[in-house]
Design a protein around this motif. Structure first.
Motif, PDB file in Angstrom:
ATOM      1  N   ALA A 281       0.826  -1.206   0.000  1.00  0.00           N
ATOM      2  CA  ALA A 281       0.000   0.000   0.000  1.00  0.00           C
ATOM      3  C   ALA A 281       0.860   1.256   0.000  1.00  0.00           C
ATOM      4  N   ARG A 282       1.982   1.213   0.751  1.00  0.00           N
ATOM      5  CA  ARG A 282       2.875   2.376   0.807  1.00  0.00           C
ATOM      6  C   ARG A 282       3.477   2.657  -0.567  1.00  0.00           C
ATOM      7  N   VAL A 283       3.954   1.611  -1.258  1.00  0.00           N
ATOM      8  CA  VAL A 283       4.550   1.786  -2.587  1.00  0.00           C
ATOM      9  C   VAL A 283       3.500   2.269  -3.580  1.00  0.00           C
ATOM     10  N   ALA A 284       2.302   1.682  -3.518  1.00  0.00           N
ATOM     11  CA  ALA A 284       1.241   2.078  -4.449  1.00  0.00           C
ATOM     12  C   ALA A 284       0.862   3.541  -4.247  1.00  0.00           C
ATOM     13  N   ALA A 285       0.782   3.977  -2.976  1.00  0.00           N
ATOM     14  CA  ALA A 285       0.438   5.370  -2.705  1.00  0.00           C
ATOM     15  C   ALA A 285       1.531   6.314  -3.213  1.00  0.00           C
ATOM     16  N   ALA A 286       2.790   5.940  -2.992  1.00  0.00           N
ATOM     17  CA  ALA A 286       3.895   6.787  -3.460  1.00  0.00           C
ATOM     18  C   ALA A 286       3.917   6.869  -4.988  1.00  0.00           C
ATOM     19  N   ASP A 287       3.719   5.706  -5.648  1.00  0.00           N
ATOM     20  CA  ASP A 287       3.698   5.710  -7.119  1.00  0.00           C
ATOM     21  C   ASP A 287       2.539   6.542  -7.650  1.00  0.00           C
ATOM     22  N   ASP A 288       1.398   6.416  -7.027  1.00  0.00           N
ATOM     23  CA  ASP A 288       0.224   7.178  -7.461  1.00  0.00           C
ATOM     24  C   ASP A 288       0.470   8.675  -7.312  1.00  0.00           C
ATOM     25  N   LEU A 289       1.059   9.076  -6.170  1.00  0.00           N
ATOM     26  CA  LEU A 289       1.351  10.488  -5.948  1.00  0.00           C
ATOM     27  C   LEU A 289       2.358  11.000  -6.973  1.00  0.00           C
ATOM     28  N   ALA A 290       3.434  10.239  -7.201  1.00  0.00           N
ATOM     29  CA  ALA A 290       4.453  10.686  -8.144  1.00  0.00           C
ATOM     30  C   ALA A 290       3.883  10.831  -9.555  1.00  0.00           C
ATOM     31  N   ALA A 291       3.071   9.850  -9.980  1.00  0.00           N
ATOM     32  CA  ALA A 291       2.496   9.916 -11.327  1.00  0.00           C
ATOM     33  C   ALA A 291       1.569  11.115 -11.470  1.00  0.00           C
ATOM     34  N   ARG A 292       0.769  11.373 -10.452  1.00  0.00           N
ATOM     35  CA  ARG A 292      -0.162  12.511 -10.517  1.00  0.00           C
ATOM     36  C   ARG A 292       0.592  13.838 -10.555  1.00  0.00           C
ATOM     37  N   VAL A 293       1.642  13.964  -9.734  1.00  0.00           N
ATOM     38  CA  VAL A 293       2.409  15.207  -9.718  1.00  0.00           C
ATOM     39  C   VAL A 293       3.121  15.414 -11.050  1.00  0.00           C
ATOM     40  N   ARG A 294       3.696  14.328 -11.613  1.00  0.00           N
ATOM     41  CA  ARG A 294       4.363  14.451 -12.921  1.00  0.00           C
ATOM     42  C   ARG A 294       3.378  14.894 -13.999  1.00  0.00           C
ATOM     43  N   ALA A 295       2.210  14.257 -14.028  1.00  0.00           N
ATOM     44  CA  ALA A 295       1.210  14.619 -15.038  1.00  0.00           C
ATOM     45  C   ALA A 295       0.771  16.068 -14.880  1.00  0.00           C
ATOM     46  N   LEU A 296       0.591  16.505 -13.633  1.00  0.00           N
ATOM     47  CA  LEU A 296       0.197  17.890 -13.410  1.00  0.00           C
ATOM     48  C   LEU A 296       1.302  18.843 -13.839  1.00  0.00           C
ATOM     49  N   GLY A 297       2.574  18.481 -13.562  1.00  0.00           N
ATOM     50  CA  GLY A 297       3.684  19.330 -13.975  1.00  0.00           C
ATOM     51  C   GLY A 297       3.764  19.490 -15.479  1.00  0.00           C
ATOM     52  N   VAL A 298       3.571  18.390 -16.218  1.00  0.00           N
ATOM     53  CA  VAL A 298       3.596  18.463 -17.689  1.00  0.00           C
ATOM     54  C   VAL A 298       2.473  19.359 -18.199  1.00  0.00           C
ATOM     55  N   ALA A 299       1.277  19.186 -17.613  1.00  0.00           N
ATOM     56  CA  ALA A 299       0.142  19.995 -18.052  1.00  0.00           C
ATOM     57  C   ALA A 299       0.374  21.476 -17.770  1.00  0.00           C
ATOM     58  N   VAL A 300       0.940  21.797 -16.606  1.00  0.00           N
ATOM     59  CA  VAL A 300       1.167  23.201 -16.247  1.00  0.00           C
ATOM     60  C   VAL A 300       2.217  23.819 -17.159  1.00  0.00           C
ATOM     61  N   ARG A 301       3.288  23.082 -17.434  1.00  0.00           N
ATOM     62  CA  ARG A 301       4.329  23.636 -18.321  1.00  0.00           C
ATOM     63  C   ARG A 301       3.793  23.886 -19.727  1.00  0.00           C
ATOM     64  N   ALA A 302       2.970  22.971 -20.229  1.00  0.00           N
ATOM     65  CA  ALA A 302       2.377  23.189 -21.546  1.00  0.00           C
ATOM     66  C   ALA A 302       1.462  24.411 -21.543  1.00  0.00           C
ATOM     67  N   ARG A 303       0.727  24.604 -20.465  1.00  0.00           N
ATOM     68  CA  ARG A 303      -0.158  25.754 -20.354  1.00  0.00           C
ATOM     69  C   ARG A 303       0.649  27.047 -20.311  1.00  0.00           C
ATOM     70  N   ILE A 304       1.793  27.038 -19.617  1.00  0.00           N
ATOM     71  CA  ILE A 304       2.651  28.231 -19.540  1.00  0.00           C
ATOM     72  C   ILE A 304       3.199  28.595 -20.919  1.00  0.00           C
ATOM     73  N   GLU A 305       3.608  27.598 -21.699  1.00  0.00           N
ATOM     74  CA  GLU A 305       4.193  27.869 -23.015  1.00  0.00           C
ATOM     75  C   GLU A 305       3.178  28.514 -23.956  1.00  0.00           C
ATOM     76  N   ASP A 306       1.888  28.161 -23.805  1.00  0.00           N
ATOM     77  CA  ASP A 306       0.872  28.671 -24.736  1.00  0.00           C
ATOM     78  C   ASP A 306       0.144  29.907 -24.216  1.00  0.00           C
ATOM     79  N   ALA A 307       0.397  30.315 -22.978  1.00  0.00           N
ATOM     80  CA  ALA A 307      -0.397  31.375 -22.356  1.00  0.00           C
ATOM     81  C   ALA A 307       0.134  32.754 -22.732  1.00  0.00           C
ATOM     82  N   ASP A 308      -0.797  33.718 -22.797  1.00  0.00           N
ATOM     83  CA  ASP A 308      -0.397  35.115 -22.924  1.00  0.00           C
ATOM     84  C   ASP A 308      -0.195  35.688 -21.519  1.00  0.00           C
ATOM     85  N   ARG A 309      -0.078  37.013 -21.403  1.00  0.00           N
ATOM     86  CA  ARG A 309       0.204  37.591 -20.093  1.00  0.00           C
ATOM     87  C   ARG A 309      -0.961  37.368 -19.120  1.00  0.00           C
TER      88      ARG A 309
END
Length: 558
Positions: free
Chosen positions: A285-313
Motif C-alpha cells: 500500500a505504501r509503494v502504491a500510494a507513493a507511485d500514485d502520488l508521483a504519477a499525478r504530480v508528474r502529469a500535473l507538472g507536464v500539463a502546467v508547463r504546456a499551459r505556460i508555453e501557450d499562455a499570454d500575459r
C-alpha cells in the motif's frame, strides 16, 4: 398475581447463584447496574438519527436540554419543568459510547431506539440493537423523519422484518412513525392546521406508549432487565459448553494426536503468519500510494508547463490560482485513495480474526489538511536587466534597418534630417516589441521554474501526510491485530487443552460439559419463561381505560 414479584426475586437469586457456579466471569458481566431513582427511558440509535430533535419534540420544547457534565442530555421534572410526560419518568440522550457499534443503555429502565425513514436498518444498527436488547428488556422503536420520505411505510415494513430476523424477541415490539419537524411546524400554525400536524407527527401515540410501558409499569422493569442479562449470559455458557463437547467428540488415538499436532502448529505460526502478511500488504500500500502520488504530480507538472508555453500575459497571471485549485483536487484524490486502500486493507487483514460487527470501530486515522501551493516569488533583478537589454537591442536594430538608405547619393544633411523621425519611430517600436517579447519570455521562464519548485514542495508535503497516515494506521491496526491474535491464541489454547483433557478423561469431560450446557439452558429457559409471564402481567395491570390505544402495528399503517 401478587406472587409474581416474589417469584421474580427468588428466580433472580437462584439464577445469580447458578451463573456464579457455572462461570464466575459471566456472572460478573451479568451484574445489573443499580436501577435509577425514577424510571428512565434512554434514546439511542445510530449517529444522525435526530435523538436530540425527537427529545425536544416529545417535551414540546424548541430545543433539547443542554448536555450535563457527563455529556448526556437529561430531561427531568426538576430540569425542564411542568411537562406531563416527565411527571412519572425521565428521558435521557446518553453520550455516544467509545465503540460506535454499542448503544449505552446500562442503567436505563427502557430503550427508545431510533431508525431513519430514509432507508432500512443496516447490519451495524441491527448488531447494536441486538446488544442493547440483551441488556434492557423493554424496547420501543421509532421511525423518524417520516415527513421527508414518502416511502416510509415501505421502510417501516422492511425494518420490522429485519428486526424480527435479527432479534426474534423484538418481532412484536411496538414501532412508531414520528416527525419532530411536523411537531415544530404545529407550534406556528393555525389551531386547525396545528391539530392536523400534531396528529401526523405521531408524537402523541409515542408519548402514551412510553407512559404506558414505563411510568405505569415501573415496579418490575428493573427486575426484567436483570433477568434479561442473566438469560443472555446463561445462553453464552450453554454455547461454550456445547463447543467444548464438540471438541471432545474428536476421534481418539492417531486422529487425536494429529489434531494436537495441528493445533500446536497453528499456535506457533499464528502471530508470525498474520504479522508477515500485514507488513507485506502495508508495504505494498505504501509503494502504491507513493507511485500514485508521483504519477499525478508528474502529469500535473507536464500539463502546467504546456499551459505556460501557450499562455499570454493574462493566462500567465492566472496560472498560480489555477494550479492551487488543481493541487487541492489532487491532494483530495490522493488522500481519499489512500484512505480507501487502507480501509480495505484493514478489513482484509482482520476479517478472519474480528467479527464483522466490530470492524467499523477500526477507523483509518484522519489524513490531515491538503498541501498548499506556495505563492510565486518576485521576479529577480536579472529579468528586469534582460528586458532593458532587449529594449536597447531594439534601438540598435532600427539603426541597422536605416543603413541602406544612407547609401543613397543625395545630400547627407538633408537625408539625415529626413531620417531622424523614421529612425526614432522604428527604434521605439522595435524596442517596445523586443521588451514585451523579452518580458513574456522572462515571465514564462519564471513561472516554469516556480511550478517545478512548487510541485516539488507539494509532493513533499503530501508524502509527509501519507507517511504519517501509514504510520498511524500501522500502529493502530497492529494493536488491534495483536489483540485479535491473543483472542485466537486463547481459543487455540482452549481447544488444545480440551484435546489434551480428552486424551486423559474424555468421557468425564463430556459429561461435565453436557451437564453445564443443560443447567445453563434450563436456567435461560426459566428466565425467558418468567420474562414472558412478567410481560403478560404488566399488560394486564395498571393500565387505565383512557390509556388504551390501538397496537402500534395497526396504527402505523394509517
Amino acid at each position: 398475581m401478587k406472587e409474581i414479584p416474589a417469584e421474580v426475586a427468588r428466580t433472580r437469586e437462584a439464577l445469580d447463584a447458578l451463573l456464579a457456579r457455572l462461570d464466575p466471569d459471566a456472572a460478573a458481566r451479568a451484574a445489573a447496574p443499580p436501577p435509577p431513582r425514577r424510571p428512565t427511558v434512554a434514546l439511542v440509535g445510530a449517529p444522525g438519527r435526530g435523538r436530540a430533535e425527537l427529545l425536544a419534540a416529545l417535551l414540546g420544547l424548541d430545543a433539547a436540554p443542554d448536555r450535563d457534565a457527563d455529556g448526556a442530555r437529561r430531561a427531568t421534572r426538576e430540569s425542564v419543568g411542568p411537562v406531563p410526560l416527565l411527571d412519572e419518568l425521565d428521558l435521557v440522550v446518553p453520550p455516544r459510547a467509545a465503540d460506535p457499534g454499542t448503544w449505552p443503555v446500562d442503567g436505563a429502565t427502557a430503550a427508545l431506539v431510533l431508525a431513519d425513514a430514509a432507508a432500512p436498518l443496516g447490519t451495524e444498527e441491527l448488531d447494536a440493537l441486538a446488544r442493547a436488547a440483551a441488556r434492557v428488556d423493554t424496547v420501543v422503536l421509532a421511525l423518524t423523519r417520516t415527513e421527508a420520505h414518502r416511502g416510509w411505510r415501505t421502510v417501516l415494513e422492511a425494518d420490522r422484518a429485519l428486526v424480527a430476523g435479527h432479534v426474534p424477541r423484538l418481532a412484536d415490539a411496538p414501532w412508531f412513525p414520528v416527525s419532530a419537524a411536523l411537531a415544530r411546524r404545529a407550534a406556528e400554525a393555525s389551531p386547525e392546521a396545528a391539530a392536523a400536524l400534531r396528529r401526523r407527527s405521531g408524537l402523541a401515540a409515542l408519548q402514551r406508549e412510553l407512559h404506558r410501558l414505563v411510568a405505569r409499569r415501573r415496579r418490575m422493569l428493573a427486575e426484567a432487565n436483570a433477568l434479561r442479562l442473566l438469560a443472555g449470559e446463561l445462553d453464552g455458557v450453554a454455547a461454550r459448553a456445547e463447543a467444548t463437547r464438540t471438541a471432545l467428540r474428536a476421534p481418539a488415538g492417531e486422529d487425536l494426536s494429529r489434531r494436537r499436532d495441528e493445533l500446536l502448529a497453528a499456535r506457533s505460526a499464528l502471530r508470525r503468519d498474520h504479522h508477515t502478511r500485514w507488513r507485506a500488504d502495508l508495504a505494498t500500500a505504501r509503494v502504491a500510494a507513493a507511485d500514485d502520488l508521483a504519477a499525478r504530480v508528474r502529469a500535473l507538472g507536464v500539463a502546467v508547463r504546456a499551459r505556460i508555453e501557450d499562455a499570454d500575459r493574462a493566462g500567465l497571471a492566472a496560472v498560480p490560482r489555477e494550479l492551487a485549485g488543481e493541487v487541492e483536487a489532487l491532494a483530495a484524490d490522493v488522500v481519499g485513495g489512500l484512505g480507501a486502500r487502507l480501509r480495505a486493507l484493514v478489513a482484509t487483514t482482520l476479517a478472519e480474526l474480528v467479527p464483522a460487527g466490530e470492524l467499523p470501530a477500526l477507523r483509518v486515522p484522519d489524513l490531515g489538511e491538503p498541501a498548499l501551493v506556495p505563492a510565486p516569488r518576485t521576479r529577480p533583478a536579472e529579468d528586469r536587466l534582460l528586458v532593458v537589454a532587449g529594449a536597447s537591442g531594439g534601438l540598435g536594430l532600427s539603426r541597422l534597418a536605416l543603413l541602406p538608405l544612407l547609401a543613397v547619393p543625395i545630400a547627407p544633411a538633408a537625408l539625415g534630417a529626413a531620417l531622424v523621425p523614421v529612425s526614432v519611430g522604428l527604434g521605439l517600436g522595435a524596442a517596445g516589441w523586443v521588451a514585451r517579447a523579452r518580458r513574456l519570455a522572462a515571465d514564462r521562464a519564471h513561472l516554469r521554474q516556480w511550478s517545478v519548485e512548487a510541485l516539488a514542495e507539494v509532493r513533499g508535503d503530501l508524502e509527509r501526510v501519507l507517511a504519517d497516515a501509514l504510520i498511524t494506521t500501522e500502529r493502530e491496526v497492529t494493536l488491534a491485530l495483536d489483540a485479535a491474535l491473543e483472542d485466537r491464541a486463547r481459543d487455540l489454547d482452549d481447544a488444545l487443552a480440551a484435546v489434551r483433557h480428552a486424551g486423559a478423561d474424555r468421557a468425564e469431560a463430556d459429561r461435565t460439559a453436557a451437564r453445564t450446557a443443560a443447567e445453563a439452558r434450563e436456567g435461560r429457559d426459566r428466565a425467558e419463561a418468567l420474562l414472558r409471564r412478567l410481560a403478560a402481567w404488566r399488560d394486564r395491570v395498571d393500565v387505565p381505560v383512557d390509556m388504551a390505544e390501538p397496537h402500534p402495528r395497526g396504527a402505523a399503517a394509517t
